[in-house]
Design an enzyme around this catalytic site. Sequence first.
Site, PDB file in Angstrom:
ATOM      1  N   TYR A 122       0.864  -1.180   0.000  1.00 31.79           N
ATOM      2  CA  TYR A 122       0.000   0.000   0.000  1.00 31.79           C
ATOM      3  C   TYR A 122       0.900   1.230   0.000  1.00 31.79           C
ATOM      4  CZ  TYR A 122      -3.927   3.032   1.308  1.00 31.79           C
ATOM      5  OH  TYR A 122      -4.898   3.999   1.324  1.00 31.79           O
ATOM      6  N   TYR A 150      -5.159   5.143  -7.665  1.00 32.71           N
ATOM      7  CA  TYR A 150      -5.320   5.148  -6.220  1.00 32.71           C
ATOM      8  C   TYR A 150      -6.688   4.586  -5.871  1.00 32.71           C
ATOM      9  CZ  TYR A 150      -5.514   6.709  -1.361  1.00 32.71           C
ATOM     10  OH  TYR A 150      -5.625   6.737   0.017  1.00 32.71           O
TER      11      TYR A 150
END
Length: 389
Positions: free
Chosen positions: A293, A343
């Site tokens: 992440y 994203y």
Amino acid sequence: MGRATGPRRTAAIVGIGHTDWSGDWTRVRNGDVPADSTGYAALAFREALADAGLGRDDVDGLICGPTTALERMGELLNINPSWGDQGDAIGAVMKAVQAVEAGLVDVVALVYGNNQRSAGTQYGGPKAMGGGSFLSYVYHAPWGLTSQGALYALMFQRYQHVYGFTEADLGEVAVAQRAFADLNENAIMQGRPITIDDYLEAPYVCEPLHLYDYCLVNDGGVALIVAEAERARQISEHPVYIEAMGRSDLNTNATSLEPRLTDFYHPAQHRVAEKVFAEASVGPEDIDVLQVYDSFSVHIPLALEGYGYCKVGEAGRFFQEQGIGPGGALPTNTGGGHLSETYMQGWNHQVESVRQLRGQAGARQVEDCRYVHYSSDVAGKVASIIYAR
């Protein structure tokens, strides 16, 4: 942490789907907004069902990302599940596996949609995410610290001081992920490679972090279909198994940001690494692809060290001698990640993990990919999944 029991393999991902991230980016930029968050999720769900070869009536569980309401999402998809919940990307996968193991469901749809770009969502400033106190850095608003970018700038500045890590070292992350994005037809930043010089010449957003250290902010949707293992083998010729899962939180002194500023997530990462590698019966040397992440590039060196891919303080050397880009010893965020693909708050990393293990990643495919490690180290919450074919 719970005891290690050997490879889990009770559930597998059998379907993946997502919207046209690059097309969504262009449409929003041109003022043509095609959907809200639930609409993006519904489009991705349709693609995931088709990928799995299933119909809507085959789904008996539903998990929604944090950006949509469960009841409304179920209504829009016309699903009356026997079990449902909400969660972020890694939490959704974990909850799906746990529901399968508890015998609550056989086939679970995990859906996520986000219209963050077109809605003008703020991730920094005094009104960040509505200004709610559920994000610890918002407590520091009187002193101007109101964004995750500021937090990670502080983390990186101290990390530089302790280990001699340079801005050019950190730039290797952005350059490597942009190189992977250039090989990914789904990536928003395909066709826009950058060099270390480009990285260093880009303006600071919050010094010492440059523009390319920050993730994209864009609209889109993602969906996954998770099935009980035996059912998964009936559905798919190439199920991707959830081999191991683990989580460890850093809550003590969290509001002061101390755990992240002094130890860089490492204590929690060490605990999670011990569990997931034992549970999957593998070690860092067995991992073919690492997915991290990456709301900011800083996550990458910290994860490399925290999970034992290199010694603490030696991530910069690892970048230079081993490499994390195409052709590197540890391909990392092979779709381009949040910095260069899209994203989707960790959900796109799950899609890329599946594609790599299926052998469907095209020009960026890692040869003979058997194990993918996904790590989410956000807001003091450290969690990992190991996927296997």
